[in-house]
Design a protein around this motif. Structure first.
Motif, PDB file in Angstrom:
ATOM      1  N   ASP A  91     101.048  83.606  -0.357  1.00 57.23           N
ATOM      2  CA  ASP A  91     101.817  82.476  -0.671  1.00 57.23           C
ATOM      3  C   ASP A  91     103.258  82.915  -1.270  1.00 57.23           C
ATOM      4  OD1 ASP A  91     102.249  79.494  -1.379  1.00 57.23           O
ATOM      5  OD2 ASP A  91     102.548  80.287  -3.345  1.00 57.23           O
TER       6      ASP A  91
ATOM      7  N   ARG B 272     107.025  82.458   0.111  1.00 58.42           N
ATOM      8  CA  ARG B 272     107.988  81.962  -0.846  1.00 58.42           C
ATOM      9  C   ARG B 272     109.271  82.915  -0.554  1.00 58.42           C
ATOM     10  NH1 ARG B 272     105.444  79.435  -6.234  1.00 58.42           N
ATOM     11  NH2 ARG B 272     103.633  78.358  -5.387  1.00 58.42           N
TER      12      ARG B 272
ATOM     13  N   LYS C 119     104.377  76.889   5.318  1.00 59.70           N
ATOM     14  CA  LYS C 119     104.108  77.804   4.440  1.00 59.70           C
ATOM     15  C   LYS C 119     102.589  77.384   3.893  1.00 59.70           C
ATOM     16  CE  LYS C 119     105.168  77.817  -0.065  1.00 59.70           C
ATOM     17  NZ  LYS C 119     103.802  77.659  -0.707  1.00 59.70           N
ATOM     18  N   ALA C 120     102.428  76.273   3.426  1.00 58.93           N
ATOM     19  CA  ALA C 120     101.290  75.670   2.797  1.00 58.93           C
ATOM     20  C   ALA C 120     100.061  75.592   3.854  1.00 58.93           C
ATOM     21  CB  ALA C 120     101.573  73.920   2.355  1.00 58.93           C
TER      22      ALA C 120
END
Length: 107
Positions: A21, A25, A54-55
């Motif tokens: 994650d 980012r 991304k999620a």
């Protein structure tokens, strides 16, 4: 004994997902920072799109890390982490492609 091993592995898997994650980012931050100034208005749209992507990628990798059958089929956790690096690279390429597409559209 298996339950203890699984409990001990959970934080490690969570840590791997967290690291993934954070890496994505950083990709988003860098892509937004390096986008041409002519895309100032589009940056918020890109940030939302990339945040959603991304999620989804983090959720996908987390699910794969959490499922022992998937990990075994993929060749083990190390191979899943390699997959995470490949997903990160693909994500970066998609961000670059989005910026190039928008740059061409705004000319």
């Amino acid at each position: 004994e298996e339950a203890a091993a699984a409990a001990a592995a959970a934080p490690q898997k969570q840590s791997a997902a967290h690291a993934f994650d954070l890496a994505l980012r950083k990709v988003i931050s860098r892509a937004l920072a390096e986008a041409p100034k002519s895309l100032a208005r589009e940056k918020s749209v890109l940030a939302k799109q990339w945040g959603a992507r991304k999620a989804a990628l983090v959720a996908q990798l987390s699910a794969q890390l959490a499922d022992p059958a998937t990990a075994a089929a993929a060749g083990g956790e190390a191979d899943l982490l390699l997959l995470g690096h490949e997903m990160e690279e693909g994500f970066l390429r998609s961000c670059v492609a989005d910026v190039r597409r928008l740059t061409a559209e705004t000319k």
